[in-house]
Every structure is written in C-alpha cells, then in structure tokens.
Design a protein around this motif. Structure first.
Motif, PDB file in Angstrom:
ATOM      1  N   PRO A 449      87.463 -23.156  71.348  1.00  0.00           N
ATOM      2  CA  PRO A 449      88.375 -24.165  70.736  1.00  0.00           C
ATOM      3  C   PRO A 449      87.467 -25.288  70.206  1.00  0.00           C
ATOM      4  O   PRO A 449      87.870 -26.080  69.107  1.00  0.00           O
ATOM      5  CB  PRO A 449      89.273 -24.724  71.711  1.00  0.00           C
ATOM      6  N   ARG A 450      86.381 -25.599  71.189  1.00  0.00           N
ATOM      7  CA  ARG A 450      85.735 -26.683  70.507  1.00  0.00           C
ATOM      8  C   ARG A 450      84.415 -26.463  69.534  1.00  0.00           C
ATOM      9  O   ARG A 450      84.009 -27.512  69.069  1.00  0.00           O
ATOM     10  CB  ARG A 450      85.242 -27.452  71.682  1.00  0.00           C
ATOM     11  N   PHE A 451      84.017 -25.124  69.508  1.00  0.00           N
ATOM     12  CA  PHE A 451      82.578 -25.082  68.830  1.00  0.00           C
ATOM     13  C   PHE A 451      82.754 -23.676  67.904  1.00  0.00           C
ATOM     14  O   PHE A 451      81.749 -23.533  67.127  1.00  0.00           O
ATOM     15  CB  PHE A 451      81.427 -24.842  69.900  1.00  0.00           C
ATOM     16  N   HIS A 452      83.773 -22.971  67.949  1.00  0.00           N
ATOM     17  CA  HIS A 452      83.763 -21.804  67.014  1.00  0.00           C
ATOM     18  C   HIS A 452      84.219 -22.371  65.762  1.00  0.00           C
ATOM     19  O   HIS A 452      85.108 -23.308  65.381  1.00  0.00           O
ATOM     20  CB  HIS A 452      84.629 -20.842  67.306  1.00  0.00           C
ATOM     21  N   SER A 453      83.600 -21.870  64.583  1.00  0.00           N
ATOM     22  CA  SER A 453      83.918 -22.482  62.975  1.00  0.00           C
ATOM     23  C   SER A 453      85.203 -22.124  62.847  1.00  0.00           C
ATOM     24  O   SER A 453      85.762 -22.671  61.840  1.00  0.00           O
ATOM     25  CB  SER A 453      82.755 -21.913  62.084  1.00  0.00           C
ATOM     26  N   SER A 454      85.825 -21.050  63.320  1.00  0.00           N
ATOM     27  CA  SER A 454      87.406 -20.535  62.883  1.00  0.00           C
ATOM     28  C   SER A 454      88.026 -21.926  63.452  1.00  0.00           C
ATOM     29  O   SER A 454      89.320 -21.780  62.744  1.00  0.00           O
ATOM     30  CB  SER A 454      87.572 -19.448  63.661  1.00  0.00           C
ATOM     31  N   ALA A 464      84.008 -30.455  63.112  1.00  0.00           N
ATOM     32  CA  ALA A 464      83.576 -29.300  62.292  1.00  0.00           C
ATOM     33  C   ALA A 464      82.135 -28.821  62.398  1.00  0.00           C
ATOM     34  O   ALA A 464      81.327 -28.597  61.639  1.00  0.00           O
ATOM     35  CB  ALA A 464      83.526 -29.835  60.733  1.00  0.00           C
ATOM     36  N   TYR A 465      81.983 -28.562  63.674  1.00  0.00           N
ATOM     37  CA  TYR A 465      80.771 -27.963  64.032  1.00  0.00           C
ATOM     38  C   TYR A 465      80.798 -26.714  63.626  1.00  0.00           C
ATOM     39  O   TYR A 465      81.433 -25.750  63.740  1.00  0.00           O
ATOM     40  CB  TYR A 465      80.790 -28.012  65.627  1.00  0.00           C
ATOM     41  N   GLU A 466      79.316 -26.202  63.091  1.00  0.00           N
ATOM     42  CA  GLU A 466      79.163 -24.911  62.745  1.00  0.00           C
ATOM     43  C   GLU A 466      78.012 -24.130  63.005  1.00  0.00           C
ATOM     44  O   GLU A 466      77.030 -24.947  62.872  1.00  0.00           O
ATOM     45  CB  GLU A 466      79.656 -24.872  61.224  1.00  0.00           C
ATOM     46  N   SER A 467      77.930 -23.009  63.560  1.00  0.00           N
ATOM     47  CA  SER A 467      76.698 -22.163  63.707  1.00  0.00           C
ATOM     48  C   SER A 467      77.038 -20.807  63.970  1.00  0.00           C
ATOM     49  O   SER A 467      77.623 -20.297  64.609  1.00  0.00           O
ATOM     50  CB  SER A 467      76.118 -22.881  65.137  1.00  0.00           C
ATOM     51  N   GLU A 468      76.386 -20.214  62.925  1.00  0.00           N
ATOM     52  CA  GLU A 468      76.405 -18.753  62.827  1.00  0.00           C
ATOM     53  C   GLU A 468      75.904 -18.018  64.164  1.00  0.00           C
ATOM     54  O   GLU A 468      76.668 -17.083  64.706  1.00  0.00           O
ATOM     55  CB  GLU A 468      75.615 -18.217  61.661  1.00  0.00           C
ATOM     56  N   LYS A 469      75.011 -18.491  64.772  1.00  0.00           N
ATOM     57  CA  LYS A 469      74.559 -17.932  65.776  1.00  0.00           C
ATOM     58  C   LYS A 469      75.502 -18.224  67.176  1.00  0.00           C
ATOM     59  O   LYS A 469      75.905 -17.182  67.999  1.00  0.00           O
ATOM     60  CB  LYS A 469      73.241 -18.667  66.667  1.00  0.00           C
ATOM     61  N   VAL A 470      76.117 -19.331  67.362  1.00  0.00           N
ATOM     62  CA  VAL A 470      77.150 -19.669  68.300  1.00  0.00           C
ATOM     63  C   VAL A 470      78.532 -18.807  67.958  1.00  0.00           C
ATOM     64  O   VAL A 470      78.996 -18.268  69.194  1.00  0.00           O
ATOM     65  CB  VAL A 470      77.380 -21.194  68.374  1.00  0.00           C
ATOM     66  N   ASP A 471      78.844 -18.723  66.754  1.00  0.00           N
ATOM     67  CA  ASP A 471      80.132 -17.866  66.519  1.00  0.00           C
ATOM     68  C   ASP A 471      79.873 -16.367  66.855  1.00  0.00           C
ATOM     69  O   ASP A 471      80.714 -15.785  67.374  1.00  0.00           O
ATOM     70  CB  ASP A 471      80.428 -17.867  65.051  1.00  0.00           C
ATOM     71  N   GLU A 472      78.550 -15.818  66.705  1.00  0.00           N
ATOM     72  CA  GLU A 472      78.177 -14.641  66.934  1.00  0.00           C
ATOM     73  C   GLU A 472      78.407 -14.495  68.434  1.00  0.00           C
ATOM     74  O   GLU A 472      78.861 -13.245  69.129  1.00  0.00           O
ATOM     75  CB  GLU A 472      76.758 -14.276  66.568  1.00  0.00           C
ATOM     76  N   LEU A 473      77.640 -15.314  69.372  1.00  0.00           N
ATOM     77  CA  LEU A 473      77.714 -15.038  70.833  1.00  0.00           C
ATOM     78  C   LEU A 473      79.061 -15.263  71.317  1.00  0.00           C
ATOM     79  O   LEU A 473      79.411 -14.565  72.211  1.00  0.00           O
ATOM     80  CB  LEU A 473      76.768 -16.492  71.387  1.00  0.00           C
ATOM     81  N   LEU A 474      80.061 -16.204  70.780  1.00  0.00           N
ATOM     82  CA  LEU A 474      81.082 -16.434  71.138  1.00  0.00           C
ATOM     83  C   LEU A 474      82.125 -14.869  71.159  1.00  0.00           C
ATOM     84  O   LEU A 474      83.058 -14.542  71.818  1.00  0.00           O
ATOM     85  CB  LEU A 474      82.028 -17.803  70.773  1.00  0.00           C
ATOM     86  N   ASP A 475      81.977 -14.701  69.700  1.00  0.00           N
ATOM     87  CA  ASP A 475      82.777 -13.294  69.157  1.00  0.00           C
ATOM     88  C   ASP A 475      82.457 -12.157  70.218  1.00  0.00           C
ATOM     89  O   ASP A 475      83.322 -11.284  70.773  1.00  0.00           O
ATOM     90  CB  ASP A 475      82.495 -13.104  67.879  1.00  0.00           C
ATOM     91  N   ARG A 476      80.861 -12.140  70.564  1.00  0.00           N
ATOM     92  CA  ARG A 476      80.619 -11.029  71.076  1.00  0.00           C
ATOM     93  C   ARG A 476      81.126 -11.116  72.722  1.00  0.00           C
ATOM     94  O   ARG A 476      81.547 -10.129  73.239  1.00  0.00           O
ATOM     95  CB  ARG A 476      79.188 -10.839  71.339  1.00  0.00           C
ATOM     96  N   ALA A 477      81.300 -12.245  73.168  1.00  0.00           N
ATOM     97  CA  ALA A 477      81.675 -12.463  74.560  1.00  0.00           C
ATOM     98  C   ALA A 477      83.289 -12.338  74.616  1.00  0.00           C
ATOM     99  O   ALA A 477      83.798 -11.730  75.871  1.00  0.00           O
ATOM    100  CB  ALA A 477      81.399 -14.110  74.898  1.00  0.00           C
ATOM    101  N   LEU A 478      84.205 -12.302  73.826  1.00  0.00           N
ATOM    102  CA  LEU A 478      85.527 -12.043  73.614  1.00  0.00           C
ATOM    103  C   LEU A 478      85.552 -10.698  73.252  1.00  0.00           C
ATOM    104  O   LEU A 478      86.620 -10.017  74.035  1.00  0.00           O
ATOM    105  CB  LEU A 478      86.069 -12.827  72.807  1.00  0.00           C
ATOM    106  N   THR A 479      84.950 -10.077  72.634  1.00  0.00           N
ATOM    107  CA  THR A 479      85.198  -8.662  72.077  1.00  0.00           C
ATOM    108  C   THR A 479      84.397  -7.513  72.642  1.00  0.00           C
ATOM    109  O   THR A 479      84.881  -6.367  72.343  1.00  0.00           O
ATOM    110  CB  THR A 479      85.309  -8.736  70.738  1.00  0.00           C
TER     111      THR A 479
END
Length: 545
Positions: A449-454, A464-479
């Motif tokens: 909720p605090r760091f995903h660009s979505s 409006a924090y945004e990081s492709e690397k962070v998005d990728e890591l958070l998505d992988r950890a969930l799915t």
C-alpha cells in the motif's frame, strides 16, 4: 463476485504458510489478531501463563478506549469492536500466540492448489452456533462458511476479503475458496474478524440490527449491550473448544485515558488497553499493577513527495534523511516510553523484518547532509510544507527545528484534520507529510500500500513513489510463492531498494501497552493489540481469587 480492489486488501492479517496442510486438534494447540491511522510482540511479562483446563469462574472486566458501533463483521471499522467480536465468533483459522504461523480453528486443515488459485479447507464437524432469535443453536456446516465468506467478499465496508471470486461447497464439512489471481495474502485475510462465521438465519432475521445481536460459535455469548457504556458476555456452555475459565467478560468503554488508568487502579476493570504517555508511568509506579509493553505492528513515518517539488530530487531526499536525528525525535515524543526507533518500513513484529535493516538505514550526519544538499539547485536551503494531524504535531516540531538548524530548510507545519489530510496526500499535493501505518505481520500490508506504483493516488502512496524493481519484488512475493521464507527474502530485497531511494523516513515503532491486574492469569500481550480471552491458539484467561 469479482472484486477489482483485491490488491488493497484492507484490514487483513497475513502469513504465507499456504502450502502446508495442518492437522487440527484444539486441545493440543499452544497458548494465544491496518491501515493508515488517523490519530492517534509477543513478549509478555508478569502475567503470561498457559490456559488452564479447569475453570476458575468470575467475570473479566476489560477497558476499551472507544465505543463499539456495530458487531456486524461486514460493517465494523474499529479494533475496539473486533476485541468484542473475537470472544463471540470464530474464524476458520487463527494466528498462533507469536504471530508467526497459522493454527486451526473452525478449519482442521487446509492446502493451496499448485497454481495458488484455490484453497481447500476441511472443517470441524462438532461446532454449533449459539442459540439465537432465529435458530436454536444448530450445527455449523460448510454452507455457513460459504455464506459468511461470500457475504464478506461482497459487502465488507473495509474490503476484508478482497480477491475472492467464490466459495464452493465440496462436502458437508469442506469448502474450496477460489481467488481471482494468485494471492498469498488469503490466509491472513481469513484471520480477520470481518470474516467470522455467522448463521444466515440470524443475519437475515435481524436485518440492519444484526450488528447489535451478533451470534457466532465462540466461547462467549452476547448477553447485554448498554449503549456507550459496556457490552456483557456470558460463557457459552456449548463451546466446541477448550472450556472457558471465566463465567463471562464485560467490555467497558472508557475513552478518557486518565479515567481508564483510574478504573484499573480502583479495580473497576482488570485490563486497561491503549496505555500511552504519562499513564504508562502511573501504572508502572503502582505496585499493585503491571504494565505490559511490547513493540507493536505500527510505524510513524515522514513521506517526501517523489514526483514534484524539491524532494523529487533524490539528493535532496538523501540530505533531509541524513539531517534528521531520529533518536532525538523519538526520545522527545516518547518521554515516558512507548516507542522505539524504527529501522525501515517494516516493524520488528513483522516476519519480514531483518536485523540487516539497521545497517541499511542512513546514519544521522548533518555535515554530510549539507554537502549533499549543496550539490543541488537547493543549496543554502528552501521552504517546504509539512502536513500532519494535530496528534502528531510533536514529531513535526522537532523535525522542523532540525531542518532549520542543519540545512536551513524552513518547514511550514500544516496541521490538518483527517479528511483534509488524506485528500491532500492522496492527490499528491503534500510536499511532505507525517503519518502512521498500523497493520498485521505480513510485509504485504506494510509495503504494497505504501510503495507499489499501483497505489498512486491512495493515502499510502500519495507521495507517488515508483520503482520498477520494487514493483517486481512485491508482485513476486504475492503471486509466485506461498513459502514464507521465500517471500521474506523478496520483501527484504524490496526494503533495501526502498531505503536506498530515501523516499520516506521511519521514525518509530509504537508499543502496544496494557495495564493489568496481576490476578489475571494467562493473558498474552500481542504486537497487533488483539486480546484473546479464549482462543484455539491456546489462550484461556482466568482470574485468581
């Protein structure tokens, strides 16, 4: 029953042991429940003990710091209400006392499909609802689980079971939950009180009044509700789990902090919750009482706008971070204790926290900070607005003084009420803001909720924090995986990236503090603030005569 908001997954508790199948036997389990906060560990001392199988009787009086508005699981919004609901009704699974894994409750065992698109739960066959106005205490079956969970998925005011597509009954005591996308957060959501199992007859019979007449399968029955005063529960003689040691529980609403402490000292209540500030000292100095305190799942932070204004420059953010004396802020705010310095965006009570975070957190170095700022167009200082609630103005004032002294930055403190503050933040109009985040142990609920660009446009990621690397890591950890250790590694990588971006400054982990009469035995202080009077995780409170 599609729910497009599943990624927000508000007010859920989470752990990822989804692929394990756990056999249940409540008599063998060991002793033992976020969100942006508007205002405002499992270490227990002195009174912790295992539940006793022989009831000691008596009524336990618990003070809650706010009134309960409703006990309807789809409508409740406050932790105060969930404390009461926890004693009346059950979820299919619960956390253990240490908030590190799940243990059986109404479900005896469960497993995730290989593709993580469905989860099968086998249910107990010896559970009966409390007798109500519209049913006589009938047996709970898989149909009740389907009804309750689908009702939550469709109607929850706080989106407490988001991402669930349907619940399929595959046997009298077996259900399969189907999700819209792979979601390692499902088990945690199922522990939330918004997902307790209730009888359809009572819900439909009472209609809008069901929230004042909650019926469940729990250890205590709702007996009387005195509006704005207290809720009285009595022992459920037909409870499926370990027999309660108490005859009843009374929850008393005491909103004034000093009155709460005085009620504990006078004996009007046995447990006082939400103890803060000077009241901590008052209880600690009373030889007839115990103050139990542990770092909670709660963080206070300062966010810097990632997209516009001076802090869009990463060097400016780094300079501000290194010019912030976090220890001074925490000591100034918590002069009576109740908070510890935070090391990044995960609280120490989360299973994703790692001691390495401390070394990744930038050290206070005002000289270096000034050198960094001098490399930017903002050399020599600038002016910036900081939005904050009145209740957190003390953090802002100390920070304001540090910025002026160390970087010649003039921080204008803009005190706002909750609605205005959240609107300003979510619309990306806050150059800086101080907020609080309180959730459950799974890192998903602190980081996504605090760091995903979505989450741009939300209160959590209004910066409006945004990081492709962070998005990728958070998505992988969930799915990608349901294994908790694997998920923890992914979340730890994400935290390292977030800290390197200097988008936020975490100030403190707030303590969960409870005042208690030593005659209360078996109480378990939990970092999430939940109070279990009797639970399948082994807690069974008694009162020593």
């Amino acid at each position: 029953m599609k729910n497009s908001k599943w990624k927000i997954a508000l007010f859920a508790i989470i752990f990822g042991l989804l692929t394990m199948v756990l056999a249940a036997c409540s008599s063998e389990s060991n002793s033992g429940e976020g969100n942006s906060t508007d205002d405002d560990g499992n270490a227990t001392e002195g009174t912790e003990g295992e539940g006793s199988s022989s009831g000691s009787g008596g009524v336990l009086n618990i003070g809650l710091s706010s009134n309960a508005a409703t006990l309807d699981p789809t409508l409740y919004t406050g932790t105060y209400e969930s404390q009461i609901m926890r004693s009346i009704a059950d979820t299919v699974i619960v956390y253990d006392k240490d908030l590190q894994s799940m243990v059986p409750s109404l479900a005896t065992e469960w497993s995730a499909a290989d593709d993580m698109m469905s989860y099968t739960f086998k249910l107990r066959d010896d559970v009966y609802f409390q007798q109500g106005e519209y049913q006589d205490g009938r047996q709970m079956t898989a149909e009740d689980v389907k009804y309750s969970l689908e009702r939550s998925a469709e109607n929850s005011a706080q989106n407490r079971l988001s991402g669930v597509e349907s619940v399929e009954v595959t046997g009298e005591f077996e259900v399969v939950i189907h999700v819209e996308e792979p979601n390692a957060a499902l088990l945690a959501m199922l522990t939330d009180q918004g997902n307790i199992i209730v009888p359809k007859e009572e819900v439909e019979g009472w209609g809008d009044q069901f929230g004042a007449h909650l019926v469940g399968t729990g250890p205590f029955i709702l007996d009387e509700w005195q509006t704005d005063q207290q809720v009285e529960l009595v022992k459920n003689e037909n409870y499926w789990g370990e027999e309660p040691n108490l005859d009843g529980v009374t929850y008393k609403f005491i909103s004034d902090a000093s009155m709460m402490t005085n009620a504990l000292r006078s004996g009007d209540i046995d447990i006082a919750t939400d103890i803060k500030g000077q009241n901590r000292e008052v209880i600690e100095q009373d030889e007839n009482l115990d103050l139990l305190s542990t770092p909670g799942l709660s963080i206070t932070y300062l966010d810097m706008n990632f997209q516009q204004g001076p802090t869009a420059n990463p060097l400016v953010r780094e300079a501000i971070y290194k010019a912030t004396n976090i220890e001074e802020i925490v000591q100034g705010v918590h002069q009576w204790g109740g908070g510890t310095v935070a090391n990044g965006p995960l609280p120490k009570g989360s299973w994703g926290y790692d001691d390495s975070f401390e070394s990744l957190t930038p050290e206070y170095n005002p000289e270096e900070a000034k050198e960094i700022l001098d490399q930017t167009e903002y050399a020599g200082g600038f002016e910036i607005d900081l939005y904050v609630l009145e209740t957190r103005k003390n953090y802002a004032t100390i920070f304001q003084n540090q910025m002026k002294e160390n970087l010649n930055i003039d921080v204008n403190i803009q005190v706002s009420e909750w609605g205005t503050l959240t609107e300003t933040i979510s619309s990306n109009n806050a150059p800086m803001n101080i907020g609080g985040w309180s959730w459950y142990p799974d890192p998903y609920f602190f980081l996504n909720p605090r760091f995903h660009s979505s989450q741009h446009g939300s209160n959590g990621n209004g910066k409006a924090y945004e990081s492709e690397k962070v998005d990728e890591l958070l998505d992988r950890a969930l799915t990608e995986t349901a294994d908790q250790a694997e998920r923890a590694e992914l979340y730890q990588e994400a935290v390292a990236e977030i800290l390197a971006d200097h988008a936020t400054i975490e100030f403190d982990n707030l303590d969960i503090a409870t005042g208690i009469n030593p005659k209360v035995k078996g109480f378990n202080l939990s970092p999430d603030g939940s109070i279990h009077v009797v639970s399948p995780n082994g807690v069974n409170i008694s009162i020593e005569e």
